[in-house]
Design an enzyme around this catalytic site. Structure first.
Site, PDB file in Angstrom:
ATOM      1  N   ASP A  44       0.853  -1.194   0.000  1.00 47.68           N
ATOM      2  CA  ASP A  44       0.000   0.000   0.000  1.00 47.68           C
ATOM      3  C   ASP A  44       0.888   1.243   0.000  1.00 47.68           C
ATOM      4  O   ASP A  44       1.904   1.302   0.698  1.00 47.68           O
ATOM      5  CB  ASP A  44      -0.912  -0.009   1.228  1.00 47.68           C
ATOM      6  CG  ASP A  44      -2.080   0.958   1.083  1.00 47.68           C
ATOM      7  OD1 ASP A  44      -3.228   0.490   1.002  1.00 47.68           O
ATOM      8  OD2 ASP A  44      -1.839   2.183   1.059  1.00 47.68           O
ATOM      9  N   HIS A 114     -10.362  -5.512  -3.224  1.00 46.15           N
ATOM     10  CA  HIS A 114      -9.004  -5.713  -2.723  1.00 46.15           C
ATOM     11  C   HIS A 114      -9.062  -6.095  -1.260  1.00 46.15           C
ATOM     12  O   HIS A 114      -9.957  -5.678  -0.525  1.00 46.15           O
ATOM     13  CB  HIS A 114      -8.132  -4.465  -2.916  1.00 46.15           C
ATOM     14  CG  HIS A 114      -8.745  -3.198  -2.413  1.00 46.15           C
ATOM     15  ND1 HIS A 114      -9.724  -2.520  -3.090  1.00 46.15           N
ATOM     16  CD2 HIS A 114      -8.520  -2.473  -1.283  1.00 46.15           C
ATOM     17  CE1 HIS A 114     -10.072  -1.437  -2.419  1.00 46.15           C
ATOM     18  NE2 HIS A 114      -9.367  -1.381  -1.309  1.00 46.15           N
ATOM     19  N   ILE A 115      -8.100  -6.881  -0.858  1.00 44.03           N
ATOM     20  CA  ILE A 115      -7.985  -7.328   0.525  1.00 44.03           C
ATOM     21  C   ILE A 115      -6.745  -6.675   1.120  1.00 44.03           C
ATOM     22  O   ILE A 115      -5.636  -6.860   0.612  1.00 44.03           O
ATOM     23  CB  ILE A 115      -7.864  -8.861   0.607  1.00 44.03           C
ATOM     24  CG1 ILE A 115      -9.076  -9.524  -0.056  1.00 44.03           C
ATOM     25  CG2 ILE A 115      -7.728  -9.304   2.062  1.00 44.03           C
ATOM     26  CD1 ILE A 115      -8.936 -11.036  -0.208  1.00 44.03           C
ATOM     27  N   HIS A 116      -6.948  -5.890   2.176  1.00 42.55           N
ATOM     28  CA  HIS A 116      -5.807  -5.341   2.903  1.00 42.55           C
ATOM     29  C   HIS A 116      -5.257  -6.449   3.806  1.00 42.55           C
ATOM     30  O   HIS A 116      -6.014  -7.105   4.535  1.00 42.55           O
ATOM     31  CB  HIS A 116      -6.238  -4.187   3.807  1.00 42.55           C
ATOM     32  CG  HIS A 116      -6.787  -2.980   3.095  1.00 42.55           C
ATOM     33  ND1 HIS A 116      -6.045  -1.833   2.917  1.00 42.55           N
ATOM     34  CD2 HIS A 116      -7.993  -2.739   2.539  1.00 42.55           C
ATOM     35  CE1 HIS A 116      -6.795  -0.920   2.287  1.00 42.55           C
ATOM     36  NE2 HIS A 116      -7.977  -1.448   2.046  1.00 42.55           N
TER      37      HIS A 116
HETATM   38  P1  5GP Z   1      -9.689   1.275   0.240  1.00 44.67           P
HETATM   39  O1  5GP Z   1      -9.716   2.606   0.934  1.00 44.67           O
HETATM   40  O2  5GP Z   1     -10.409   1.347  -1.089  1.00 44.67           O
HETATM   41  O3  5GP Z   1     -10.106   0.119   1.085  1.00 44.67           O
HETATM   42  O4  5GP Z   1      -8.161   0.990  -0.049  1.00 44.67           O
HETATM   43  C1  5GP Z   1      -7.463   1.552  -1.097  1.00 44.67           C
HETATM   44  C2  5GP Z   1      -6.015   1.544  -0.721  1.00 44.67           C
HETATM   45  O5  5GP Z   1      -5.263   1.791  -1.891  1.00 44.67           O
HETATM   46  C3  5GP Z   1      -5.625   2.612   0.299  1.00 44.67           C
HETATM   47  O6  5GP Z   1      -5.089   2.004   1.463  1.00 44.67           O
HETATM   48  C4  5GP Z   1      -4.596   3.455  -0.438  1.00 44.67           C
HETATM   49  O7  5GP Z   1      -3.526   3.880   0.382  1.00 44.67           O
HETATM   50  C5  5GP Z   1      -4.123   2.503  -1.532  1.00 44.67           C
HETATM   51  N1  5GP Z   1      -3.677   3.184  -2.736  1.00 44.67           N
HETATM   52  C6  5GP Z   1      -4.316   4.210  -3.375  1.00 44.67           C
HETATM   53  N2  5GP Z   1      -3.628   4.575  -4.470  1.00 44.67           N
HETATM   54  C7  5GP Z   1      -2.544   3.763  -4.524  1.00 44.67           C
HETATM   55  C8  5GP Z   1      -1.454   3.650  -5.457  1.00 44.67           C
HETATM   56  O8  5GP Z   1      -1.338   4.363  -6.443  1.00 44.67           O
HETATM   57  N3  5GP Z   1      -0.511   2.697  -5.172  1.00 44.67           N
HETATM   58  C9  5GP Z   1      -0.606   1.861  -4.096  1.00 44.67           C
HETATM   59  N4  5GP Z   1       0.369   0.971  -3.924  1.00 44.67           N
HETATM   60  N5  5GP Z   1      -1.620   1.943  -3.210  1.00 44.67           N
HETATM   61  C10 5GP Z   1      -2.570   2.872  -3.428  1.00 44.67           C
END
Ligand code: 5GP
Length: 128
Positions: A44, A114-116
């Site tokens: 991330d 996506h899975i964190h």
């Molecule tokens: P969500 O908030 O949708 O559950 O998670 C999206 C995740 O994607 C966030 O933790 C954010 O930091 C990550 N993220 C957003 N843009 C990018 C990027 O360009 N590259 C990477 N590696 N992570 C990203």
């Protein structure tokens, strides 16, 4: 545009890739930790813990809520990769957290399932 179930799928030149498709296709750089024909995993960009990996299917399913029966094998594949990646990242002993944010209330910011995989420090429950 083809309307299929809950999602709308665009075809041809107008088809727009999600951010995570662009990362999977190496159009946007990311620190990859795993990839195969079905999924990719990368660090991330804004880690919330010492280890913060995003595991993403190459198929741009918008969220777990939008997954269909035809995705069952893919979802099982992802679940098994969670453990594999966590072990490779040294998280097996201390434990780790998996998170799938879905929709606005959960704070989902990227509309591609996506899975964190988060670990390397102790965490609180319930989450904020
Ligand atoms: P969500 O908030 O949708 O559950 O998670 C999206 C995740 O994607 C966030 O933790 C954010 O930091 C990550 N993220 C957003 N843009 C990018 C990027 O360009 N590259 C990477 N590696 N992570 C990203």
């Amino acid at each position: 545009m083809l309307h299929s179930g809950r999602g709308c799928v665009k075809f041809g030149a107008a088809m727009e890739k999600t951010l995570f498709q662009k990362i999977a296709d190496k159009e946007i750089p990311a620190a990859m930790v795993y990839e195969d024909s079905l999924c990719v995993a990368f660090r991330d960009i804004t880690p919330v813990a010492p280890v913060h990996v995003l595991l993403v299917p190459r198929k741009p399913i918008p969220s777990i809520e939008a997954a269909a029966a035809e995705d069952a094998e893919l979802l099982a594949h992802l679940m098994l990769k969670v453990g594999e990646i966590a072990r490779a990242e040294g998280l097996a002993e201390g434990g780790f957290r998996t998170v799938m944010n879905t929709g606005a209330d959960a704070g989902q910011t990227v509309p591609h399932l996506h899975i964190h995989i988060i670990g390397g420090r102790s965490m609180q429950w319930p989450p904020g």
